[in-house]
Design an enzyme around this catalytic site. Structure first.
Site, PDB file in Angstrom:
ATOM      1  N   CYS A 263       0.431  -1.232   0.027  1.00 40.33           N
ATOM      2  CA  CYS A 263      -0.119   0.150  -0.287  1.00 40.33           C
ATOM      3  C   CYS A 263       0.786   1.260  -0.024  1.00 40.33           C
ATOM      4  O   CYS A 263       0.350   2.132  -0.260  1.00 40.33           O
ATOM      5  CB  CYS A 263      -1.047   0.129   1.174  1.00 40.33           C
TER       6      CYS A 263
ATOM      7  N   HIS B 133      -3.057   7.264   2.452  1.00 38.59           N
ATOM      8  CA  HIS B 133      -3.738   5.776   1.766  1.00 38.59           C
ATOM      9  C   HIS B 133      -5.168   5.704   2.194  1.00 38.59           C
ATOM     10  O   HIS B 133      -5.363   5.690   3.782  1.00 38.59           O
ATOM     11  CB  HIS B 133      -2.610   4.755   2.401  1.00 38.59           C
TER      12      HIS B 133
ATOM     13  N   ASN C 159     -10.178  -0.172  -0.157  1.00 37.35           N
ATOM     14  CA  ASN C 159      -8.695  -0.088  -0.131  1.00 37.35           C
ATOM     15  C   ASN C 159      -8.187  -0.552  -1.236  1.00 37.35           C
ATOM     16  O   ASN C 159      -8.073  -1.920  -1.544  1.00 37.35           O
ATOM     17  CB  ASN C 159      -8.173  -0.962   1.220  1.00 37.35           C
TER      18      ASN C 159
END
Length: 329
Positions: free
Chosen positions: A123, A256, A286
């Site tokens: 990520c 993020h 996500n």
């Protein structure tokens, strides 16, 4: 070697989401057929997620990346053949090898022989890729870089595990980063701590033609949450200090997009009002390495992020990795 550019600057952004949008309720209905119990309320209350997009069976990570890349190149107004560096941040590559970046280069029809490579920092991947491209450009090795975060995380989700399968989505975001006489990437900071590798991982590999170990994503949610909240606040302050600027000067925070509670915690630690944080986790879920460039492109195209504004981007992911960059748009 090319003439050195003292700085690099984002000149175009682009993004892409697969057509299949799956709401929490639609996902809950699908999971019910597996006797996995969840609900829109349960997911939204814990994560802020309302929907996500899943790639079609025939769509590969490179396909998502190419759509986003074309939009970024168009926004930058440059000839694709002038792109001499492609970096793709992904944890879900098309193949073990060649790199997804090489596949993207071919699909875009770029034939100038420029460099192409993948970055694997989960990520945090886009932040890592952006800092890498910035270093290459400032060194004089390259002039125009295509930096992409692209993921097909739906391919590595265990749909019998409601604690993980409701969190992730597929998508891609891209930027064109070009040499500039004006500073664009003001500061970056990258970090990792491999001692936390087991709290977020896909503990499998290909051995003798079969998957050895577990090919599904595994996560210790509480451990990830605690570590993410700690490091994101620290790395944001680190890049601000490197740039000699204060949090008050930040126009937009683009963290993020993993969990709204983690994102809100970082915003509070910086003393920023919630209105200065770009939030797309509700619609995208996500999307790992794609989440920051996706959110950046959304905010550029809807007019929130304007030229000259200061944007703080940051990510945290498996590895354990984390990083941040301060951008002058």
């Amino acid at each position: 070697m090319m003439a050195n550019s003292p700085y690099s600057r984002i000149t175009g952004t682009g993004s892409y989401l697969p057509a299949n949008r799956l709401t929490n309720q639609a996902l809950a209905d699908q999971l019910a057929a597996r006797d996995v119990e969840t609900s829109d309320e349960w997911i939204a209350a814990r994560t802020g997620i309302r929907a996500r997009h899943f790639a079609a069976p025939e769509e590969r990570t490179s396909d998502l990346a190419v759509h986003a890349a074309r939009r970024a190149i168009e926004a930058a107004g440059i000839d694709p053949q002038s792109i001499d560096l492609i970096i793709v941040a992904t944890s879900t590559p098309d193949f073990v090898f060649p790199s997804t970046a090489c596949i993207v280069q071919n699909k875009l029809g770029i034939t100038n022989g420029g460099a192409a490579l993948d970055v694997q920092a989960v990520c945090s991947g886009f932040i890592y890729a952006l800092a890498t491209a910035d270093s290459f450009i400032r060194s004089g090795l390259h002039r125009n870089a295509l930096v992409i975060g692209a993921e097909a995380f739906s391919r590595i989700l265990d749909f019998n595990d409601r604690t993980t399968c409701v969190l992730f989505g597929d998508g891609a975001g891209a930027v064109v980063l070009s040499g500039s006489d004006e500073p664009g990437i003001l500061a970056s900071a990258l970090h990792a701590d491999g001692s936390h590798a087991d709290i977020l991982c896909v503990p499998g590999n290909v051995n003798a033609g079969v998957v050895a170990g577990n090919a599904f994503l595994r996560m210790d949610g509480q451990a990830v949450f605690k570590l993410a909240v700690n490091v994101l606040g620290k790395v944001a302050l680190e890049v601000l200090e490197k740039a000699g600027l204060s949090a008050e000067s930040v126009d937009w925070l683009i963290p993020h997009q993993a969990n709204i509670r983690i994102m809100q915690s970082t915003c509070r630690k910086l003393g920023l009002p919630a209105e200065k944080m770009v939030v797309t986790v509700d619609e995208h879920g996500n999307t790992s390495a794609a989440s920051v460039p996706l959110a950046l492109d959304v905010a550029v195209r809807d007019g929130r992020v304007q030229p000259g504004q200061l944007v703080l981007v940051e990510g945290v992911g498996g590895g354990f990795t984390w990083g941040a960059s301060l951008l002058r748009m």
